[in-house]
Design a protein around this motif. Structure first.
Motif, short mmCIF file in Angstrom:
data_model
loop_
_atom_site.label_atom_id
_atom_site.label_comp_id
_atom_site.label_asym_id
_atom_site.label_seq_id
_atom_site.Cartn_x
_atom_site.Cartn_y
_atom_site.Cartn_z
N LEU A 98 1.67 4.02 5.80
CA LEU A 98 2.57 5.03 5.26
C LEU A 98 1.82 5.88 4.24
N LEU A 99 1.92 7.20 4.37
CA LEU A 99 1.30 8.12 3.43
C LEU A 99 2.40 9.00 2.83
N VAL A 100 2.35 9.18 1.50
CA VAL A 100 3.38 9.92 0.79
C VAL A 100 2.71 11.00 -0.07
N ASP A 101 3.23 12.21 0.03
CA ASP A 101 2.76 13.33 -0.80
C ASP A 101 3.75 13.52 -1.93
N ARG A 102 3.56 12.79 -3.02
CA ARG A 102 4.58 12.70 -4.05
C ARG A 102 4.84 14.01 -4.77
N ASN A 103 3.82 14.83 -4.96
CA ASN A 103 4.02 16.09 -5.68
C ASN A 103 4.00 17.30 -4.76
N VAL A 107 -1.51 16.88 -0.36
CA VAL A 107 -2.42 15.73 -0.39
C VAL A 107 -1.57 14.46 -0.48
N TYR A 108 -1.82 13.54 0.44
CA TYR A 108 -1.10 12.27 0.39
C TYR A 108 -1.73 11.39 -0.69
N ASP A 109 -0.96 11.12 -1.75
CA ASP A 109 -1.52 10.45 -2.92
C ASP A 109 -0.98 9.04 -3.13
N LEU A 110 -0.09 8.59 -2.27
CA LEU A 110 0.36 7.20 -2.28
C LEU A 110 0.29 6.69 -0.85
N LEU A 117 -3.18 -10.15 10.06
CA LEU A 117 -4.55 -10.66 10.16
C LEU A 117 -4.71 -11.79 11.17
N ASP A 118 -3.64 -12.53 11.40
CA ASP A 118 -3.77 -13.70 12.28
C ASP A 118 -3.07 -13.53 13.62
N GLY A 119 -2.50 -12.36 13.88
CA GLY A 119 -1.92 -12.08 15.19
C GLY A 119 -0.61 -12.75 15.48
N ASP A 120 0.13 -13.15 14.44
CA ASP A 120 1.41 -13.83 14.69
C ASP A 120 2.59 -12.88 14.67
N GLY A 121 2.33 -11.57 14.58
CA GLY A 121 3.41 -10.59 14.60
C GLY A 121 4.03 -10.32 13.25
N ARG A 122 3.44 -10.86 12.18
CA ARG A 122 3.93 -10.62 10.82
C ARG A 122 2.76 -10.18 9.95
N ALA A 123 3.03 -9.27 9.05
CA ALA A 123 1.96 -8.78 8.17
C ALA A 123 1.50 -9.89 7.23
N ASP A 124 0.19 -9.98 7.04
CA ASP A 124 -0.40 -10.92 6.10
C ASP A 124 -1.02 -10.20 4.91
N LEU A 125 -1.19 -8.91 5.02
CA LEU A 125 -1.86 -8.11 3.99
C LEU A 125 -1.12 -6.81 3.79
N GLN A 126 -1.00 -6.41 2.54
CA GLN A 126 -0.50 -5.07 2.21
C GLN A 126 -1.44 -4.45 1.20
N LEU A 127 -1.92 -3.27 1.52
CA LEU A 127 -2.83 -2.54 0.64
C LEU A 127 -2.11 -1.30 0.12
N VAL A 128 -2.18 -1.09 -1.19
CA VAL A 128 -1.62 0.11 -1.81
C VAL A 128 -2.74 0.87 -2.48
N ALA A 129 -2.88 2.14 -2.12
CA ALA A 129 -3.85 3.03 -2.76
C ALA A 129 -3.08 4.17 -3.40
N GLU A 130 -3.26 4.33 -4.70
CA GLU A 130 -2.55 5.35 -5.46
C GLU A 130 -3.58 6.27 -6.11
N TYR A 131 -3.35 7.58 -6.02
CA TYR A 131 -4.32 8.57 -6.49
C TYR A 131 -3.67 9.46 -7.54
N ASP A 161 8.69 1.56 -6.65
CA ASP A 161 9.97 2.14 -7.01
C ASP A 161 10.13 3.42 -6.19
N TRP A 162 10.98 3.39 -5.19
CA TRP A 162 11.11 4.54 -4.28
C TRP A 162 11.96 5.66 -4.87
N ASN A 163 12.48 5.47 -6.10
CA ASN A 163 13.07 6.60 -6.81
C ASN A 163 11.99 7.46 -7.45
N THR A 164 10.96 6.77 -8.00
CA THR A 164 9.89 7.48 -8.69
C THR A 164 8.62 7.57 -7.87
N PHE A 165 8.55 6.79 -6.78
CA PHE A 165 7.36 6.73 -5.92
C PHE A 165 6.14 6.22 -6.70
#
Length: 584
Positions: A98-103, A107-110, A117-131, A161-165
């Motif tokens: 998911l990419l979000v252009d907060r302002n 430019v997608y900044d969130l 990672l193990d192929g069981d159909g469920r996420a094992d990792l979540q990465l957040v990059a904030e700029y 916080d999806w009110n403030t992103f």
């Protein structure tokens, strides 16, 4: 008849619909947009909005959804596992991004990336990059690079916080029920900088922060925090720029926090009682490699990222749950050891029992050069001890003079007393200042350099002067004790250690009561201290009951001018041998 029943049902349904009808902020707004309750999910596009489906690689299937969320914020969902279909309003939280252009500047900044990672159909990792919204040469703390690993399979990751992103990885309910996944067996890696300012994205600053759940109750009993400090953090005189923020692949700072009495529970999810910390050259962890999968989407989507490198990662380098403890003790080269014990039992977060500085025992306040100089230190209630040359190798001992755990090799220590937890520090010290103006203090010193404290000083009236000094050698009390090597400890060893301390203190307190009553003292004044309903209360009240009775007996013997009994009392109390004072 059937028609009449149907008409009645329809009328009832219409009345029910009317009864629960609400006035929306806008006719098509998602119901939980900018409400005063927690926004746990990204609001979907307004009703009636038609997203744009992008075929980025020309294979005839959509690879991305270009859409908006509330406040007309542009969002882009990337399909990284090939299951996106026309008509979808959002991607999945298994492998997609998911990419979000907060302002709304193009430019997608969130960016939030999930990976199975193990192929069981469920996420094992979540990465957040904030700029940051605007370019800046100041690297720290402009942006975030944070990875959460779901090692206990509860599907809980980070919190936005999806009110403030905004990434709000410190938000919580109650005292310490954090919205991010810090409870149970879990881990995260984090740096307060955007990815474009970091060299090798396989590494991180908190790399990692490990949470342990040895009793499998869904709560955390141990936490190990390992830092790979960039040059700027080791030497603040260096400029806060990219050149001085690169990671080295070497852990140079560690803290091990333990809930000694395992009394955490819902409502008090984190209750760490002590921390053992190490600083120095540390250890190289570049061989601790963990492969990744499902990070890479279609290469044609790289153009949407301020820095697409993390999508190209095939591995992360960090110490994991199974190896961290042994690496600290077997591979680490440490020049200093810190010890903090939460004597007032109010620490509701790991950092709160991590930081006590070997500075002025009486100066109070954040960055004021005192014991609680660190912004996240407890202003009052903790006991800190420091082995500034690691002469003790991180070993511990239970002293005779107070029956408590101490750091072997520590040159000195400070206990700033908050006996009744009046300055409950739980969470809010960074924002709401409430520091004590008057407090009692105990100072410990190893005068002969043998690794054990032999001098104890008391300032009980809070005038910043130690009015009482106890020299164990002068009393004829041997300060040497059995050493405790925790390098091979597992959690059950820590809980046994706490059990041993609490039981000994409580048993000695019962002996002190008998001795005091034998000399005619009325111990009913201390009825509150004579009742202990938990392991922690036996530890806490066992110490204090002995101390009050010791001082009352001291007062009586002074009044009676019994120098012989005073000498016996001091030796009995500071050697933990009340029976030696019993009347024959």
């Amino acid at each position: 008849m059937k028609l009449r029943i149907l008409q009645c049902l329809l009328a009832a349904a219409a009345l029910l619909l009317f009864a629960v009808r609400t006035e929306a902020k806008t006719p098509a707004a998602y119901w939980n947009s900018d409400n005063a309750i927690s926004p746990f999910r990204l609001p979907p596009p307004p009703a009636g909005f038609t997203p744009e489906y992008l075929d980025l690689n020309g294979d005839g299937t959509p690879d991305a959804i270009r859409s908006v969320t509330h406040k007309d914020i542009p969002v882009l969902w990337l399909d990284d596992d090939g299951n996106m279909r026309p008509g979808d309003l959002e991607g999945d939280t298994i492998n997609d991004c998911l990419l979000v252009d907060r302002n709304r500047d193009g430019v997608y900044d969130l960016i939030v990336k999930w990976a199975d990672l193990d192929g069981d159909g469920r996420a094992d990792l979540q990465l957040v990059a904030e700029y940051p919204f605007k370019p800046t040469d100041e690297v720290w703390p402009n942006g975030h690079y944070m990875i959460v690993l779901d090692t206990d399979k509860d599907d809980i990751f980070n919190y936005i916080d999806w009110n403030t992103f905004r990434l709000e990885c410190w938000q919580k309910s109650g005292i310490c029920d954090f919205f991010p996944d810090y409870s149970g067996k879990t881990a995260f890696m984090k740096m307060h900088a955007s990815t474009d300012k970091i060299g090798d994205l396989r590494f991180n600053w908190e790399n990692p922060f490990l949470f342990y759940d040895p009793d499998k109750d869904g709560l955390t009993e141990m936490a190990i925090r390992l830092l790979d400090s960039p040059p700027h953090m080791k030497d603040p005189r260096l400029p806060n720029t990219c050149d001085h923020m690169q990671l080295t692949g070497r852990i140079d700072w560690v803290s091990i926090a333990v809930d000694l009495d395992n009394d955490n529970r819902p409502g008090q999810e984190f209750d760490f009682d002590f921390t053992l910390g190490f600083q120095g050259e540390g250890f190289d962890y570049s061989d601790q490699v963990h492969p990744l999968r499902n990070m890479r989407g279609v290469p044609e989507a790289d153009r949407f990222f301020p820095d697409p490198r993390f999508r190209q990662l095939t591995e992360l380098v960090y110490t994991d749950h199974e190896h961290a403890y042994d690496l600290i003790f077997k591979r680490g080269k440490w020049s200093r050891v810190n010890f903090v014990f939460d004597e007032d039992d109010d620490c509701g977060r790991w950092e709160r029992v991590e930081f006590c500085d070997n500075l002025d025992p009486f100066k109070v306040g954040r960055s004021r050069g005192g014991f609680d100089n660190h912004s996240q230190a407890d202003p009052s209630g903790d006991r800190g001890e420091w082995d500034m040359d690691n002469s003790g190798g991180g070993r511990l001992y239970i002293s005779r003079f107070d029956g408590r755990l101490h750091l072997y090799g520590a040159e000195n220590g400070i206990w700033r007393i908050d006996q009744n937890t009046s300055f409950y520090q739980g969470w809010d010290r960074l924002w709401q200042r409430r520091d004590p103006e008057r407090f009692a203090t105990v100072r410990y010193t190893d005068r002969d350099g043998n690794g054990f404290f032999d001098c104890i000083e008391y300032d009980l009236d809070g005038d910043h002067a130690f009015e009482t000094t106890v020299d164990l050698k002068a009393l004829g009390v041997d300060d040497r004790c059995e050493l405790i090597d925790v390098s091979g400890f597992r959690y059950r060893d820590y809980t046994k250690l706490m059990q041993r301390m609490a039981d000994n203190l409580w048993r000695q307190a019962q002996q002190a009561v008998k001795v005091a009553e034998g000399y005619g003292l009325n111990t009913s004044w201390y009825a509150k201290l004579k009742q202990a309903a938990s392991l922690r209360e036996r530890y806490h009240k066992g110490y204090w009951l002995q101390y009050y009775l010791y001082r009352d007996l001291e007062d009586r013997f002074l009044r009676e001018q019994r120098a012989d009994l005073l000498a016996q009392l001091n030796k009995a109390y500071f050697s933990g041998d009340w029976k030696s004072l019993s009347k024959k």
